[in-house]
Design a protein around this motif. Structure first.
Motif: not given
Ligand SMILES: Cc1ncc(COP(=O)(O)O)c(C=O)c1O
Length: 365
Positions: A108, A215, A333
């Motif tokens: 992302a 998340a 995040a």
């Molecule tokens: C904005 C955002 N939130 C949450 C996540 C989720 O984290 P994880 O990949 O550790 O599950 C990501 C990961 O791509 C992210 O970019």
């Protein structure tokens, strides 16, 4: 500079009501202790040890306390700085990533920012395979950092040539100067959270944490931090969150519940979503989360990214149902600043059939 009384008059909106609540408490009389201000030789030392902030208004009257772990305080602006450093370091140490090779991965956008910082330090250029959900703010930042962007898709089958994982795999297979970092499956991703995020949250709450909510994309955050916390106290509840639409696309709930035929549904299911650690999965519709993001900004003044708001929504709901004394930690995040040209922009909402949200916070006329 604003002048007292110089604030423009607005029609009665959520904005005004929440401002009135915001001034009801005393402002700090000093700032953080200068003794706590770090001096570092390397900007990558400014990753980790991110703050927890208590949620005040949204949980009024609830038996549970909610804290948000603000991982946007990492130097690159997201939690993904942690895993980018962890993944690149492990690959250099094992010899898997050879000098000068190009780091390739899909995602992302946040991990690519982290790869760019880790790669700049270690001499590795970066290619990021991204999809249409990449926010313009992150896209501009990635270009600014010199990351090569390749368009891909997450909404097509796993064997489709346009699938972003297929593109990353092809880059590595066809050109030996490329190395695919595999954040979805590499052990270094959750291991970084076992080593850093978990101990931080445990220490910051003095071991009082009862619920950990994060998340899930790769699953590294919820699984790695959850694994550390379960090792300290198995009664801590570990909750993974996801947007309803994405959970439906990936059959997440059927797989997590081991419903008949789940094995054949696993095509988009990242290895790092560890169902031995995650006690429960909660989903919320994307539009509801966007709406809540505006509400959170107007009540708490907290400007959080959408996955952060998704988890906070689940945390605040949970706070109403838990035992008094429960300490719920919800993971953030990234910052909402990365979304102000799309989901946190009234004009964009109106152009994308979400005008009802814009009307609640910025009524037309
Ligand atoms: C904005 C955002 N939130 C949450 C996540 C989720 O984290 P994880 O990949 O550790 O599950 C990501 C990961 O791509 C992210 O970019």
């Amino acid at each position: 500079m604003s002048v007292p009384g110089g604030r423009p008059q607005m029609t009665a909106t959520v904005n005004q009501r929440s401002d009135a609540r915001g001034v009801a408490r005393a402002l700090p009389t000093s700032f953080r202790d200068p003794a706590e201000a770090p001096v570092v030789d390397d900007l990558l030392e400014l990753v980790g040890a991110t703050p927890l902030v208590r949620v005040r208004h949204l949980t009024e009257g609830a038996p549970g306390e909610v804290f948000v772990k603000l991982d946007q305080f990492n130097i690159g602006g997201s939690s993904k700085d942690r895993i980018a450093i962890g993944i690149v370091r492990a690959a250099i140490e094992s010899g898997e990533l050879r000098p000068g090779q190009r780091i390739v991965d899909f995602g992302a956008g946040n991990t690519a920012i982290g790869y760019a910082l880790a790669g700049r330090a270690t001499g590795h250029p970066v290619t990021a395979v991204v999809n249409g959900l990449l926010s313009p703010e992150k896209e501009n930042l990635l270009r600014f950092l010199g990351v090569d962007l390749v368009p891909g898709r997450a909404d097509v089958p796993a064997d489709d040539p346009e699938n972003w994982a297929v593109i990353a795999e092809r880059y590595e297979r066809e050109d030996p100067s490329n190395w695919w970092a595999r954040q979805q499956s590499t052990h270094a991703n959750p291991a970084t959270h076992v080593d850093s995020t978990g101990p931080e949250v445990w220490q910051q709450t003095g071991g009082r944490i009862t619920h950990w909510i994060a998340a899930m994309a790769t699953g590294g955050t919820v699984s790695g931090t959850g694994r550390y916390l379960h090792d300290r106290d198995p009664s801590i509840e570990v909750v993974g969150t996801q947007f309803t639409e994405k959970a439906n696309d990936t059959n997440l709930l059927q797989i997590a519940r081991r419903e008949p035929g789940w094995e054949s549904l696993e095509r988009n299911f990242p290895d790092n979503i560890d169902l031995d650690v995650i006690d429960r999965i909660e989903v919320r519709p994307r539009a509801e989360v966007i709406d809540y993001g505006w509400h959170v900004a107007r009540t708490e003044g907290l400007v959080l990214g959408l996955s952060s708001i998704l988890s906070l929504r689940v945390a605040v709901d949970l706070a109403q149902r838990v035992e008094p004394g429960s300490v719920i930690v919800s993971f953030s995040a990234d910052s909402g600043r990365d979304y102000t040209s799309r989901e946190y922009n009234a004009a964009w909402l109106r152009e994308n059939e979400l005008g009802w949200i814009a009307d609640r916070y910025e009524p037309a006329g």
